[in-house]
Design a protein around this motif. Structure first.
Motif, PDB file in Angstrom:
ATOM      1  N   UNK A  81      33.720  18.667  38.751  1.00 58.10           N
ATOM      2  CA  UNK A  81      33.515  18.937  40.173  1.00 58.10           C
ATOM      3  C   UNK A  81      32.584  17.874  40.738  1.00 58.10           C
ATOM      4  N   UNK A  82      32.919  17.367  41.910  1.00 59.48           N
ATOM      5  CA  UNK A  82      32.057  16.387  42.561  1.00 59.48           C
ATOM      6  C   UNK A  82      32.234  16.516  44.060  1.00 59.48           C
ATOM      7  N   UNK A  83      31.444  15.760  44.792  1.00 57.14           N
ATOM      8  CA  UNK A  83      31.524  15.796  46.241  1.00 57.14           C
ATOM      9  C   UNK A  83      31.352  14.386  46.785  1.00 57.14           C
ATOM     10  N   UNK A  84      32.145  14.045  47.778  1.00 57.62           N
ATOM     11  CA  UNK A  84      31.971  12.773  48.459  1.00 57.62           C
ATOM     12  C   UNK A  84      32.584  11.586  47.765  1.00 57.62           C
ATOM     13  N   UNK A  85      31.999  10.414  48.023  1.00 56.93           N
ATOM     14  CA  UNK A  85      32.556   9.140  47.570  1.00 56.93           C
ATOM     15  C   UNK A  85      32.583   8.991  46.059  1.00 56.93           C
ATOM     16  N   UNK A  86      31.822   9.772  45.358  1.00 56.97           N
ATOM     17  CA  UNK A  86      31.809   9.707  43.901  1.00 56.97           C
ATOM     18  C   UNK A  86      33.200   9.959  43.321  1.00 56.97           C
ATOM     19  N   UNK A 134      29.547  19.480  36.716  1.00 60.23           N
ATOM     20  CA  UNK A 134      29.206  19.003  38.044  1.00 60.23           C
ATOM     21  C   UNK A 134      28.720  17.564  37.883  1.00 60.23           C
ATOM     22  N   UNK A 135      29.278  16.642  38.685  1.00 61.05           N
ATOM     23  CA  UNK A 135      28.876  15.244  38.616  1.00 61.05           C
ATOM     24  C   UNK A 135      28.294  14.838  39.961  1.00 61.05           C
ATOM     25  N   UNK A 136      27.123  14.200  39.923  1.00 57.07           N
ATOM     26  CA  UNK A 136      26.519  13.698  41.152  1.00 57.07           C
ATOM     27  C   UNK A 136      25.816  12.384  40.861  1.00 57.07           C
ATOM     28  N   UNK A 144      23.158  18.250  45.143  1.00 60.74           N
ATOM     29  CA  UNK A 144      23.652  19.627  45.223  1.00 60.74           C
ATOM     30  C   UNK A 144      23.576  20.383  43.899  1.00 60.74           C
ATOM     31  N   UNK A 145      23.113  19.741  42.829  1.00 56.53           N
ATOM     32  CA  UNK A 145      23.154  20.370  41.511  1.00 56.53           C
ATOM     33  C   UNK A 145      22.447  21.715  41.459  1.00 56.53           C
ATOM     34  N   UNK A 146      21.228  21.822  41.928  1.00 59.25           N
ATOM     35  CA  UNK A 146      20.508  23.106  41.816  1.00 59.25           C
ATOM     36  C   UNK A 146      21.233  24.201  42.603  1.00 59.25           C
ATOM     37  N   UNK A 147      21.824  23.844  43.710  1.00 55.15           N
ATOM     38  CA  UNK A 147      22.598  24.786  44.517  1.00 55.15           C
ATOM     39  C   UNK A 147      23.854  25.237  43.766  1.00 55.15           C
ATOM     40  N   UNK A 148      24.590  24.277  43.203  1.00 57.13           N
ATOM     41  CA  UNK A 148      25.811  24.593  42.464  1.00 57.13           C
ATOM     42  C   UNK A 148      25.479  25.415  41.224  1.00 57.13           C
ATOM     43  N   UNK A 160      26.321  16.016  35.022  1.00 55.95           N
ATOM     44  CA  UNK A 160      26.209  14.591  34.737  1.00 55.95           C
ATOM     45  C   UNK A 160      25.562  13.983  35.968  1.00 55.95           C
ATOM     46  N   UNK A 161      24.371  13.428  35.782  1.00 55.32           N
ATOM     47  CA  UNK A 161      23.628  12.844  36.895  1.00 55.32           C
ATOM     48  C   UNK A 161      22.599  11.867  36.326  1.00 55.32           C
TER      49      UNK A 161
END
Length: 174
Positions: A81-86, A134-136, A144-148, A160-161
């Motif tokens: 799972x990721x968000x945005x341009x990543x 979750x990848x950021x 967003x990791x703590x939220x997710x 993965x961050x």
């Protein structure tokens, strides 16, 4: 995301022009007004792969989650799972290396309210035994990791961050 509660706002990170358009259109057609926070990285403005067809613009609708269409569900054992341009950076790496046919890279386009039902359906599609990640690009204690993690604490989700940091950006002392 720390300010979100009780459906008081919408937070999105759209990755396609059509999804951005439909998010704005949805916002305006609602019978009530609610603030919308939209993350929009500059990279996607002219990025050749961040495009939409006229059909997507004309007949589509806002998608809170965009599934990976490049993998076969039966081959997937990891859901990233990721968000945005990543997303585009991960896809480029998969294409260049020829690896990753077992990894579904799923875009979370709406972070709040979190699309839990859609995610549950997606996890069921790939199998509940699939590894969830979750990848950021932000440090672990940011983004967003703590939220997710709070939302998906009943799953065995990993991250993965970059390592936790007191600074939001890596820099050089020069």
């Amino acid at each position: 995301l720390q300010l979100c509660a009780e459906y008081n706002m919408v937070v999105c990170n759209c990755t396609t022009p059509a999804n951005f358009f439909h998010m704005l259109r949805r916002q305006l057609t609602w019978e009530f007004r609610k603030p919308a926070i939209v993350f929009s990285p500059k990279k996607l403005l002219r990025y050749p792969k961040a495009v939409s067809s006229m059909k997507d613009l004309a007949t589509g609708q806002f998608q809170e989650i965009i599934d990976d269409v490049t993998v076969k569900a039966k081959d997937v054992n990891t859901i990233a799972l990721c968000s945005g341009k990543l997303f585009y950076e991960i896809q480029e790496e998969k294409e260049e290396t020829g690896r990753g046919s077992n990894i579904a890279v799923v875009r979370i386009e709406q972070l709040y309210p979190f699309p839990q039902k859609q995610l549950d359906k997606l996890i069921a599609k790939y199998g509940s035994d699939s590894q969830l990640i979750w990848i950021q690009e932000e440090p672990e204690n940011m983004g967003a990791w703590s939220y997710v993690l709070q939302l998906l604490r009943s799953t065995n989700i990993q991250v993965i961050s970059r390592a936790a940091s007191g600074s939001p950006a890596a820099g050089s002392s020069r």
